[in-house]
Scaffold this motif. Structure first.
Motif, PDB file in Angstrom:
ATOM      1  N   TYR A 227       0.853  -1.263  -0.083  1.00 14.31           N
ATOM      2  CA  TYR A 227      -0.152  -0.047  -0.036  1.00 14.31           C
ATOM      3  C   TYR A 227       0.828   1.151  -0.111  1.00 14.31           C
ATOM      4  O   TYR A 227       1.890   1.474   0.631  1.00 14.31           O
ATOM      5  CB  TYR A 227      -0.859   0.039   1.389  1.00 14.31           C
ATOM      6  N   LYS A 228       0.351   2.280  -0.543  1.00 20.01           N
ATOM      7  CA  LYS A 228       0.792   3.610  -0.509  1.00 20.01           C
ATOM      8  C   LYS A 228       0.081   4.318   0.731  1.00 20.01           C
ATOM      9  O   LYS A 228      -1.239   4.137   0.851  1.00 20.01           O
ATOM     10  CB  LYS A 228       0.682   4.635  -1.695  1.00 20.01           C
ATOM     11  N   VAL A 229       0.724   4.949   1.894  1.00 16.12           N
ATOM     12  CA  VAL A 229       0.179   5.232   3.056  1.00 16.12           C
ATOM     13  C   VAL A 229       0.227   6.743   3.117  1.00 16.12           C
ATOM     14  O   VAL A 229       1.062   7.562   2.734  1.00 16.12           O
ATOM     15  CB  VAL A 229       0.895   4.925   4.302  1.00 16.12           C
ATOM     16  N   ILE A 230      -1.098   7.368   3.453  1.00 17.54           N
ATOM     17  CA  ILE A 230      -1.094   8.705   3.607  1.00 17.54           C
ATOM     18  C   ILE A 230      -1.655   8.862   5.151  1.00 17.54           C
ATOM     19  O   ILE A 230      -2.960   8.165   5.386  1.00 17.54           O
ATOM     20  CB  ILE A 230      -1.875   9.321   2.481  1.00 17.54           C
ATOM     21  N   ILE A 231      -1.495   9.805   5.906  1.00 15.17           N
ATOM     22  CA  ILE A 231      -2.041  10.346   7.011  1.00 15.17           C
ATOM     23  C   ILE A 231      -2.360  11.738   7.026  1.00 15.17           C
ATOM     24  O   ILE A 231      -1.328  12.596   6.816  1.00 15.17           O
ATOM     25  CB  ILE A 231      -1.305  10.017   8.246  1.00 15.17           C
ATOM     26  N   GLY A 232      -3.337  12.430   7.249  1.00 14.06           N
ATOM     27  CA  GLY A 232      -3.975  13.519   7.222  1.00 14.06           C
ATOM     28  C   GLY A 232      -4.549  13.892   8.547  1.00 14.06           C
ATOM     29  O   GLY A 232      -5.019  13.122   9.299  1.00 14.06           O
ATOM     30  N   GLY A 233      -4.341  15.232   9.214  1.00 11.70           N
ATOM     31  CA  GLY A 233      -4.901  15.281  10.549  1.00 11.70           C
ATOM     32  C   GLY A 233      -4.338  16.681  11.209  1.00 11.70           C
ATOM     33  O   GLY A 233      -3.406  17.331  10.612  1.00 11.70           O
ATOM     34  N   ASP A 234      -5.228  16.991  11.877  1.00  9.99           N
ATOM     35  CA  ASP A 234      -4.891  18.233  13.085  1.00  9.99           C
ATOM     36  C   ASP A 234      -4.127  17.527  14.076  1.00  9.99           C
ATOM     37  O   ASP A 234      -4.545  17.067  14.896  1.00  9.99           O
ATOM     38  CB  ASP A 234      -6.232  18.855  13.507  1.00  9.99           C
ATOM     39  N   PHE A 235      -2.649  17.791  14.040  1.00 12.35           N
ATOM     40  CA  PHE A 235      -1.744  17.255  14.885  1.00 12.35           C
ATOM     41  C   PHE A 235      -1.899  17.955  16.440  1.00 12.35           C
ATOM     42  O   PHE A 235      -1.457  17.436  17.304  1.00 12.35           O
ATOM     43  CB  PHE A 235      -0.474  17.104  14.401  1.00 12.35           C
ATOM     44  N   ASN A 236      -2.467  19.103  16.322  1.00 17.22           N
ATOM     45  CA  ASN A 236      -2.407  20.094  17.633  1.00 17.22           C
ATOM     46  C   ASN A 236      -1.070  20.317  18.082  1.00 17.22           C
ATOM     47  O   ASN A 236      -0.730  20.191  19.364  1.00 17.22           O
ATOM     48  CB  ASN A 236      -3.361  19.479  18.843  1.00 17.22           C
ATOM     49  N   GLU A 237      -0.113  20.212  17.277  1.00 18.19           N
ATOM     50  CA  GLU A 237       1.177  20.427  17.530  1.00 18.19           C
ATOM     51  C   GLU A 237       1.964  20.840  16.185  1.00 18.19           C
ATOM     52  O   GLU A 237       1.712  20.397  15.228  1.00 18.19           O
ATOM     53  CB  GLU A 237       1.878  19.128  17.898  1.00 18.19           C
ATOM     54  N   PRO A 238       2.879  21.962  16.419  1.00 11.77           N
ATOM     55  CA  PRO A 238       3.471  22.428  15.283  1.00 11.77           C
ATOM     56  C   PRO A 238       4.466  21.321  14.528  1.00 11.77           C
ATOM     57  O   PRO A 238       4.674  20.333  15.272  1.00 11.77           O
ATOM     58  CB  PRO A 238       4.287  23.600  15.520  1.00 11.77           C
ATOM     59  N   SER A 239       5.409  21.771  13.501  1.00 13.16           N
ATOM     60  CA  SER A 239       6.387  20.667  13.083  1.00 13.16           C
ATOM     61  C   SER A 239       7.608  21.398  13.402  1.00 13.16           C
ATOM     62  O   SER A 239       7.716  22.693  13.724  1.00 13.16           O
ATOM     63  CB  SER A 239       6.161  21.007  11.455  1.00 13.16           C
ATOM     64  N   HIS A 240       8.590  20.336  13.601  1.00 14.14           N
ATOM     65  CA  HIS A 240       9.911  20.892  13.960  1.00 14.14           C
ATOM     66  C   HIS A 240      10.739  21.430  12.631  1.00 14.14           C
ATOM     67  O   HIS A 240      11.527  22.018  13.061  1.00 14.14           O
ATOM     68  CB  HIS A 240      10.704  19.446  14.300  1.00 14.14           C
ATOM     69  N   ARG A 241      10.017  21.504  11.863  1.00 15.05           N
ATOM     70  CA  ARG A 241      10.759  22.032  10.572  1.00 15.05           C
ATOM     71  C   ARG A 241      10.043  23.567  10.407  1.00 15.05           C
ATOM     72  O   ARG A 241      10.619  24.266   9.631  1.00 15.05           O
ATOM     73  CB  ARG A 241      10.173  21.399   9.124  1.00 15.05           C
ATOM     74  N   ASP A 242       9.282  23.795  11.365  1.00 15.08           N
ATOM     75  CA  ASP A 242       8.621  25.232  11.256  1.00 15.08           C
ATOM     76  C   ASP A 242       8.996  26.197  12.412  1.00 15.08           C
ATOM     77  O   ASP A 242       9.240  27.491  12.538  1.00 15.08           O
ATOM     78  CB  ASP A 242       7.180  25.239  11.432  1.00 15.08           C
ATOM     79  N   TRP A 243       9.637  25.586  13.540  1.00 14.67           N
ATOM     80  CA  TRP A 243       9.988  26.375  14.731  1.00 14.67           C
ATOM     81  C   TRP A 243      11.577  26.198  14.709  1.00 14.67           C
ATOM     82  O   TRP A 243      12.299  25.428  15.342  1.00 14.67           O
ATOM     83  CB  TRP A 243       9.538  25.844  16.004  1.00 14.67           C
ATOM     84  N   ILE A 244      12.301  27.126  13.651  1.00 11.46           N
ATOM     85  CA  ILE A 244      13.768  27.063  13.632  1.00 11.46           C
ATOM     86  C   ILE A 244      14.580  28.182  13.938  1.00 11.46           C
ATOM     87  O   ILE A 244      13.953  29.102  14.510  1.00 11.46           O
ATOM     88  CB  ILE A 244      13.835  26.583  12.096  1.00 11.46           C
ATOM     89  N   GLU A 245      16.006  28.159  13.975  1.00 11.75           N
ATOM     90  CA  GLU A 245      16.707  29.243  14.289  1.00 11.75           C
ATOM     91  C   GLU A 245      16.226  30.439  13.482  1.00 11.75           C
ATOM     92  O   GLU A 245      16.486  31.581  14.085  1.00 11.75           O
ATOM     93  CB  GLU A 245      18.138  28.688  13.768  1.00 11.75           C
ATOM     94  N   LYS A 246      15.911  30.306  12.207  1.00  7.11           N
ATOM     95  CA  LYS A 246      15.725  31.571  11.793  1.00  7.11           C
ATOM     96  C   LYS A 246      14.345  32.431  11.844  1.00  7.11           C
ATOM     97  O   LYS A 246      14.254  33.416  11.413  1.00  7.11           O
ATOM     98  CB  LYS A 246      15.740  30.962  10.112  1.00  7.11           C
TER      99      LYS A 246
END
Length: 343
Positions: free
Chosen positions: A197-216
């Motif tokens: 299978y090809k797997v997809i997960i969608g959702g409201d994680f109620n948590e940001p991404s580690h790629r969004d809260w960065i040094e910059k």
């Protein structure tokens, strides 16, 4: 001349066949937190149905479904869509929901909703011969650590002193069950992947991404100098899952992709934000994927461009691409519409 015309005709035929082949290998997934089934907004339920009629996504992963009015929300949506000439299949769930344009071959409860600690459900289907497993999620919203970083208690939304460290912020994650739910998803997803299978997960994680809260951007958006290795997205990435939006738009400064909290012309700002003194712009609605030959081709933020910042309406100036709503916007989140291709 005849040879030239023949070559030109052959080329046109090839291009036409290739375009049809590409199209047949594409499908779309809509992730949408519908804010208690749109009941918080006058005309919200009808707006949900009308937008699905317009977009005709192959799959819809709903978040914040509560089966109000003692009805099965996803079944009710399917019935409303049928009245408008569209056939969809649904998987009953609580807190989250799934719609599929394609017949459902299997369904499963991965993480059942209990005491508002979130849920994950799954269905399997086939899209033009490609086996697809689609998961929907709405993770724990009681212990939201990204509020703590802004000086708000993530459980009661009361003002608190700013945390002294990232470790202090992430203590809230221990109380939530978001990581537990995602680990169960990863375990089941690996079984699906092994079965082709090809797997997809969608959702409201109620948590940001580690790629969004960065040094910059640590001093932007009330991040208050914190660079946070948010755990749900980290776990998914370590397991080989790809963040569809960040795959297409890797720069969180030019394309922050905020999905919460969304402006909503039908409601006053104080009605659509939990923390009125906080700049809480975040991307907490996601679509991740994994599978041989599966790739995200296009992604747009679905909803108004505006956000609510400190109880004020703000128009975002980012380079994010938006798909604006038809009319009434039924939720305090923006959705995410992703086009996938099976290579």
């Amino acid at each position: 001349m005849r040879l030239t015309n023949l070559l030109f005709t052959t080329l046109l035929l090839f291009v036409s066949v290739f375009a049809r082949s590409q199209k047949s290998n594409e499908f779309t997934v809509l992730q949408w937190n519908v804010w208690q089934e749109g009941t918080m907004v006058p005309g919200g339920y009808d707006a949900i149905v009308n937008e699905i009629v317009r977009l005709k996504p192959d799959f819809v992963t709903f978040s914040e479904v509560r089966n109000y009015n003692k009805t099965n929300f996803t079944a009710r949506v399917c019935a409303s869509l049928k009245e408008k000439g569209l056939s969809y299949y649904s998987f009953y769930s609580y807190d989250t929901g799934l719609l599929s344009k394609h017949p459902i071959t299997d369904s499963l409860t991965v993480f059942p909703e209990k005491d508002d600690h979130g849920s994950i459900y799954r269905l399997t289907s086939s899209v033009n011969g490609h086996k697809v497993a689609v998961y929907t999620s709405h993770l724990d919203y009681l212990d939201c650590a990204y509020y703590n970083a802004r000086g708000y208690d993530g459980s009661t939304w009361k003002e608190i002193p700013l945390p002294a460290s990232v470790e202090e912020i992430l203590k809230v994650n221990v109380a939530s069950q978001r990581d537990d739910a995602i680990r169960l998803f990863i375990t089941q997803a690996e079984k699906d992947l092994a079965a082709g299978y090809k797997v997809i997960i969608g959702g409201d994680f109620n948590e940001p991404s580690h790629r969004d809260w960065i040094e910059k951007n640590k001093d932007m958006y009330d991040h208050n100098g914190f660079v946070v290795p948010w755990t749900v997205t980290t776990l998914l990435e370590e397991a080989g899952f790809v963040d569809s939006y960040r795959k297409i738009y890797p720069n969180p400064l030019t394309h922050p992709g905020f999905t919460y909290p969304s402006d909503n012309p039908a409601k006053t700002p104080e009605k659509i934000t939990w923390a009125p003194k906080a700049d809480e712009r975040d991307r907490i609605d996601f679509i991740f994927y994994k599978g041989e030959g599966l790739d995200a081709r296009k992604a747009v933020i679905f909803g108004p461009k505006g956000s609510i910042v400190r109880a004020q309406r703000v128009q975002e100036t980012s380079k994010d691409k938006f798909l604006l709503p038809l009319d009434v916007w039924p939720t305090d989140h923006k959705g995410l519409l992703v086009t996938f291709i099976c290579k």
